[in-house]
Design a protein around this motif. Structure first.
Motif, PDB file in Angstrom:
ATOM      1  N   GLY A 122       0.794  -1.226   0.000  1.00  0.00           N
ATOM      2  CA  GLY A 122       0.000   0.000   0.000  1.00  0.00           C
ATOM      3  C   GLY A 122       0.824   1.272   0.000  1.00  0.00           C
ATOM      4  N   VAL A 123       2.125   1.149   0.309  1.00  0.00           N
ATOM      5  CA  VAL A 123       2.984   2.330   0.394  1.00  0.00           C
ATOM      6  C   VAL A 123       3.386   2.829  -0.995  1.00  0.00           C
ATOM      7  CG1 VAL A 123       5.251   3.075   1.216  1.00  0.00           C
ATOM      8  CG2 VAL A 123       3.822   1.673   2.678  1.00  0.00           C
ATOM      9  N   VAL A 124       3.366   1.939  -1.976  1.00  0.00           N
ATOM     10  CA  VAL A 124       3.796   2.319  -3.339  1.00  0.00           C
ATOM     11  C   VAL A 124       2.988   3.542  -3.808  1.00  0.00           C
ATOM     12  CG1 VAL A 124       4.016   1.519  -5.735  1.00  0.00           C
ATOM     13  CG2 VAL A 124       4.334  -0.090  -3.839  1.00  0.00           C
ATOM     14  N   PRO A 125       3.662   4.560  -4.341  1.00  0.00           N
ATOM     15  CA  PRO A 125       2.924   5.758  -4.750  1.00  0.00           C
ATOM     16  C   PRO A 125       1.912   5.455  -5.859  1.00  0.00           C
ATOM     17  CG  PRO A 125       5.300   6.131  -4.834  1.00  0.00           C
ATOM     18  CD  PRO A 125       5.106   4.700  -4.583  1.00  0.00           C
ATOM     19  N   VAL A 128       8.917   4.163   0.860  1.00  0.00           N
ATOM     20  CA  VAL A 128       8.513   4.297  -0.552  1.00  0.00           C
ATOM     21  C   VAL A 128       9.729   4.117  -1.451  1.00  0.00           C
ATOM     22  CG1 VAL A 128       7.581   5.888  -2.276  1.00  0.00           C
ATOM     23  CG2 VAL A 128       6.581   5.816   0.010  1.00  0.00           C
ATOM     24  N   LEU A 129      10.824   4.773  -1.037  1.00  0.00           N
ATOM     25  CA  LEU A 129      12.046   4.705  -1.832  1.00  0.00           C
ATOM     26  C   LEU A 129      12.521   3.249  -1.939  1.00  0.00           C
ATOM     27  CD1 LEU A 129      14.263   6.488  -3.226  1.00  0.00           C
ATOM     28  CD2 LEU A 129      15.561   6.230  -1.108  1.00  0.00           C
ATOM     29  N   TYR A 173      16.011  -1.135   7.606  1.00  0.00           N
ATOM     30  CA  TYR A 173      17.257  -0.366   7.754  1.00  0.00           C
ATOM     31  C   TYR A 173      17.181   1.014   7.112  1.00  0.00           C
ATOM     32  CZ  TYR A 173      19.674  -4.540   9.462  1.00  0.00           C
ATOM     33  OH  TYR A 173      20.057  -5.604  10.202  1.00  0.00           O
ATOM     34  N   ILE A 174      16.278   1.157   6.135  1.00  0.00           N
ATOM     35  CA  ILE A 174      16.205   2.448   5.427  1.00  0.00           C
ATOM     36  C   ILE A 174      15.651   3.512   6.384  1.00  0.00           C
ATOM     37  CG2 ILE A 174      15.094   3.693   3.506  1.00  0.00           C
ATOM     38  CD1 ILE A 174      15.134   1.123   1.925  1.00  0.00           C
ATOM     39  N   PHE A 233      13.381  -1.612  -5.092  1.00  0.00           N
ATOM     40  CA  PHE A 233      13.246  -3.067  -5.285  1.00  0.00           C
ATOM     41  C   PHE A 233      12.483  -3.367  -6.576  1.00  0.00           C
ATOM     42  CE2 PHE A 233      14.301  -3.933  -0.730  1.00  0.00           C
ATOM     43  CZ  PHE A 233      15.328  -4.814  -1.003  1.00  0.00           C
ATOM     44  N   GLY A 234      11.456  -2.570  -6.826  1.00  0.00           N
ATOM     45  CA  GLY A 234      10.665  -2.754  -8.049  1.00  0.00           C
ATOM     46  C   GLY A 234      11.527  -2.554  -9.283  1.00  0.00           C
ATOM     47  N   LEU A 235      12.330  -1.472  -9.258  1.00  0.00           N
ATOM     48  CA  LEU A 235      13.204  -1.185 -10.401  1.00  0.00           C
ATOM     49  C   LEU A 235      14.262  -2.277 -10.564  1.00  0.00           C
ATOM     50  CD1 LEU A 235      13.668   2.672  -9.958  1.00  0.00           C
ATOM     51  CD2 LEU A 235      12.300   1.498 -11.695  1.00  0.00           C
TER      52      LEU A 235
END
Lengths: 359, 498
Positions: A161-164, A306-307, A294-295, A312-314
């Motif tokens: 759900g965090v994905v923009p 989000v980052l 850790y982020i 990870f998606g990229l």
């Protein structure tokens, strides 16, 4: 007996021209070299998938989806159904071993550059199957409706759900609402037994067809070697029997794991209870989960979580598209950069999985 | 010392009269109002504030030094007339919350937080008029005749306080506006209590309203901060009853709180914070607090332990206890120091209370019943423990035994039921419960034992399947080797042929 089998063979041959297939298999050869052992992991993955399908169908005979029934039906399977405990344990263990075998298979294909032209589609379908396998794991995890699965699904879908932009609709789609409820269970059940298997079979069909059509990929070094004579073994019966031997051993490992370490059911999920400590996703999601921990919460003006998810998606897309950016390998030239990227990925995944495991 | 005091008394009297005269001469308001027979003026002359040198103008505003009414009671001079609403308490707080005035000027030892306490108390809530708080300082202390609370004339003197509080709390129409559920017979009940009777007799040491509820900081009983909130009640009562010095002369022990704290009730209330557990007032009453009499003890305990009380009332013991004037529950369980009912209380040996009256020689039938009951309890407990051990073993082996575990809860329930059924002192009824427990326990044991057998069956199954798979794998391996050897031979032959 020999006569009987011969007559059966002829009966089928008359109708479906089996001879062509046998001749094709008879002419099919598997390269023999120092990396040949990795060829077997594709077969092991297939075998474990077949086990999943068979045990899944058996579980389906007794499993009941629904908040009030799911946990109790698994409890019933484990305590009352003859060998129900064994089927469930094998299903759970085989699911994990399948992911492990598929990951090993994927990395072996990556490092031997077997994805290079003309096998790009084989690689892509394989990657799709690996993602679907993880989807199988995620959706199946919730089905017993136990405490751990409930909160792990909550955390997992929260992360999605965090994905923009698309995150929230995806979360609602996965949960069937704002929260993890009985509706989520129904959805996961639907994904697990209908949507994912349907898609998986399509990709598996294309994947196997291409493997048969194009044959086994040979490493660049093997292909280019001029000094030593290239060794090959017949696919039938040599490679197939070796495959069968390995399958038997895997079956035995599965049986031992299922008996010595039966898959626990835990406590029934209580949506009103507070989350137990140490909630973790399945081991194959751990490296991502641990990284997100850790982020920092904020990096410049971007939300840390989000980052992490976007990165990870990229990275996933980058990895999946390797046949298209690694041009050198397709031309038979060694590409060290691909190896460095792969080694970094292996090291990273192992390190963060260990850190997550002991966190 | 006493003679010196006696000698200085006339001097003190003269000095007080002089101070009074001096103050009067400075307070022209009082001069006039006294002259016209104003009751408030008469009262104010004995008011502690007047004696400390305060004038009417200190509360009502204006200029008390002016002889002319138009000048003294002029709004330009700050005259406000009768102080109303929240301004009353604010006027008091102007001095009473001011350390400079109270401590430095008047050397007072009164607390300075009374106003704050009143505001945050239940009386500080908004009244039904919606314009002011429920009670002002004057509601309890009065306005013009205020004297120290140690003075018998004070409305908050311990002997007057119950009546002062009841001015509002006994008025049904008034109280209905605030809390229709709150009883209005507290004073009536209080007068029937030991505290109330002693208070009426002039004993200022016994508890009155403020002793338990506090004074300025009174909170509703449901508020956890209240002195009379369930978990705070034992401490509130103990502030007097556990003080040997305070209780001297009343001929009752002062160890009730200590005993209660150790009891099953005390631990539940004070340690587990279980507000359902009985506190002092649940047995003794609150406003009408008296020690429960012999006849009423079973009724008191029976309000919670209803089944036990009912079984006891229809048992043969009821008649026997009544005849001997023994307090029913208390005889076996004690009063303040009631421990958790253990199985060991029943029987004829060790801690068993039955043996206090029954023996092989005296009241033998009861002795035999007690002995039999204890044997049955022990047998149920033994059976439960055996089942539990088997279930634990099966669980440790990773077997699914939740159903057997659930049955074990029913066994425990039967054991608890048997503890209740003891109060019937009827061996037949008791045996029925025990039998039920034994039956369930036996089923649970069988299920657990089957689970353990199943565990070993699985191990054997795994061994056999491993053996079969190994044989198959070895055969396959040999077949592969045979095929490859044959292929190698054929390949060699074909190479030689070519």
């Amino acid at each position: 007996m020999k006569k009987f089998f011969s007559s059966v063979y002829h009966w089928i041959d008359e109708r479906v021209e089996l001879r062509d297939l046998v001749e094709f298999l008879g002419k099919k050869y598997v390269p023999v070299h120092e990396h040949s052992v990795w060829y077997y992991f594709g077969g092991v993955s297939l075998f474990l998938f077949i086990i999943q399908v068979l045990t899944g169908i058996l579980l389906l005979l007794y499993y009941k989806s629904g908040e009030e029934l799911a946990f109790e039906s698994i409890q019933f399977i484990m305590s009352k159904v003859e060998f129900g405990w064994l089927i469930r344990s094998i299903h759970s263990w085989a699911a994990n071993l399948f992911i492990l075998a598929a990951i090993i298979h994927m990395f072996s294909v990556y490092f031997t550059k077997a994805y290079r032209k003309p096998r790009e589609i084989t690689w892509l379908t394989g990657m799709m199957m690996l993602f679907l396998g993880m989807g199988f794991g995620f959706s199946g995890y919730l089905l017993p409706w136990n405490e751990l699965a409930f909160f792990a699904t909550k955390v997992g879908t929260d992360i999605a759900g965090v994905v923009p932009l698309i995150g929230k609709p995806i979360m609602i789609l996965l949960r069937g609402g704002e929260d993890v409820t009985g509706a989520t269970l129904s959805r996961m059940f639907g994904f697990h037994i209908a949507v994912f298997p349907g898609l998986f079979v399509v990709f598996l069909g294309i994947h196997l067809l291409l493997v048969q059509r194009q044959g086994m990929s040979e490493p660049i070094e093997f292909e280019n070697s001029q000094d030593t004579p290239q060794q090959r073994m017949p696919f039938f019966p040599n490679f197939l029997l070796r495959d069968l031997l390995l399958w038997l051993l895997v079956l035995n490992v599965l049986a031992i794991l299922a008996v010595l370490f039966p898959w626990e059911l835990g406590k029934k999920a209580d949506p009103f209870a507070s989350a137990p400590s140490g909630i973790k996703p399945e081991w194959y999601f751990l490296f991502m989960f641990q990284t997100l921990k850790y982020i920092p919460a904020q990096i410049l003006f971007i939300d840390g979580e989000v980052l992490g998810i976007v990165l990870f998606g990229l990275a996933g897309i980058f990895w999946t598209l390797v046949p298209f950016w690694d041009r050198k390998s397709s031309e038979g030239i060694r590409n060290r950069f691909v190896n460095y990227v792969g080694l970094f990925a292996v090291f990273y995944v192992i390190l963060f999985t260990i850190l997550g495991w002991y966190a | 010392m006493r003679s010196r005091l006696r000698r200085s008394l006339p001097f003190l009297f003269v000095m007080t009269a002089l101070v009074q005269e001096l103050a009067l001469s400075q307070d022209q308001c009082l001069v006039c109002h006294d002259a016209i027979g104003d009751k408030n003026a008469a009262l104010f002359k004995r008011d502690v504030h007047f004696l400390k040198g305060l004038t009417c103008a200190d509360c009502h505003g204006g200029n008390a030094a002016k002889e002319e009414m138009e000048e003294g009671m002029n709004s330009k001079a700050g005259f406000i007339g009768v102080v109303k609403g929240d301004s009353i308490s604010a006027t008091c707080a102007r001095c009473h919350s001011n350390a400079a005035v109270m401590v430095r000027r008047y050397k007072s030892t009164l607390p300075l937080d009374q106003m704050e306490a009143l505001k945050s108390s239940v009386h500080g809530e908004l009244s039904i008029s919606g314009k002011e708080q429920i009670a002002q300082c004057t509601s309890c202390h009065g306005a013009h005749g205020i004297v120290p609370k140690t003075n018998r004339l004070s409305s908050v003197h311990p002997l007057n306080l119950p009546a002062t509080c009841s001015n509002c709390h006994s008025k049904a129409a008034y109280m209905r506006g605030y809390n229709p559920g709150l009883p209005i017979d507290q004073l009536e009940k209080y007068r029937t209590s030991v505290h109330g009777m002693r208070n009426a007799g002039g004993d200022t040491k016994v508890a009155e309203c403020a002793s338990c509820h506090g004074s300025h900081d009174i909170l509703p009983a449901k508020d956890v901060r209240s002195r009379v909130y369930a978990t705070n009640i034992p401490g509130t009562c103990a502030s007097c009853h556990a003080d040997p010095e305070h209780m001297k002369g009343y001929n009752i022990p002062s160890d009730q709180f200590e005993k209660y704290s150790k009891s099953v009730h005390g631990k539940a209330l004070l340690e587990k914070r279980d507000v359902g557990a009985p506190s002092c007032n649940d047995c003794h009453g609150n406003h009408g607090a008296v020690p429960p009499g012999v006849q009423s003890i079973s009724q008191v305990c029976g309000t919670c332990h209803a089944l036990n009380a009912s079984l006891f009332s229809s048992s043969p013991h009821k008649k026997a206890f009544d005849k001997r004037k023994l307090p029913e529950c208390e005889t076996c369980h004690g009063n303040h120091e009631i421990y958790a009912a253990k199985d060991e209380l029943v029987g004829v040996t060790g801690d068993a209370v039955c043996a206090w009256c029954h023996s092989e020689k005296k009241l033998k039938r009861g002795y035999e019943v007690a002995k039999a009951m204890r044997q049955q309890i022990d047998s149920l407990l033994g059976s439960e423990n055996r089942a539990m051990a088997l279930i634990n073993e099966a669980e440790q082996k990773g077997m699914e035994v939740s159903e057997a575990k659930f049955k074990l809860r029913a066994v425990r329930q039967a054991r608890l039921e048997s503890r209740t059924m003891v109060h019937s002192f009827n061996e037949g009824q008791f045996h029925e419960i025990i039998d039920k427990g034994l039956g369930i326990s036996s089923h649970a044991s069988v299920e657990a034992a089957q689970a353990i057998d199943e565990f070993y069956f699985r191990r054997w199954g795994m061994g056999i399947s491993t053996f079969i798979i190994s044989v198959l794998a070895a055969s396959l391996y040999l077949t592969i080797r045979r095929i490859e050897r044959r292929q190698a031979e054929e390949s060699t032959k074909s190479r030689q042929g070519s």
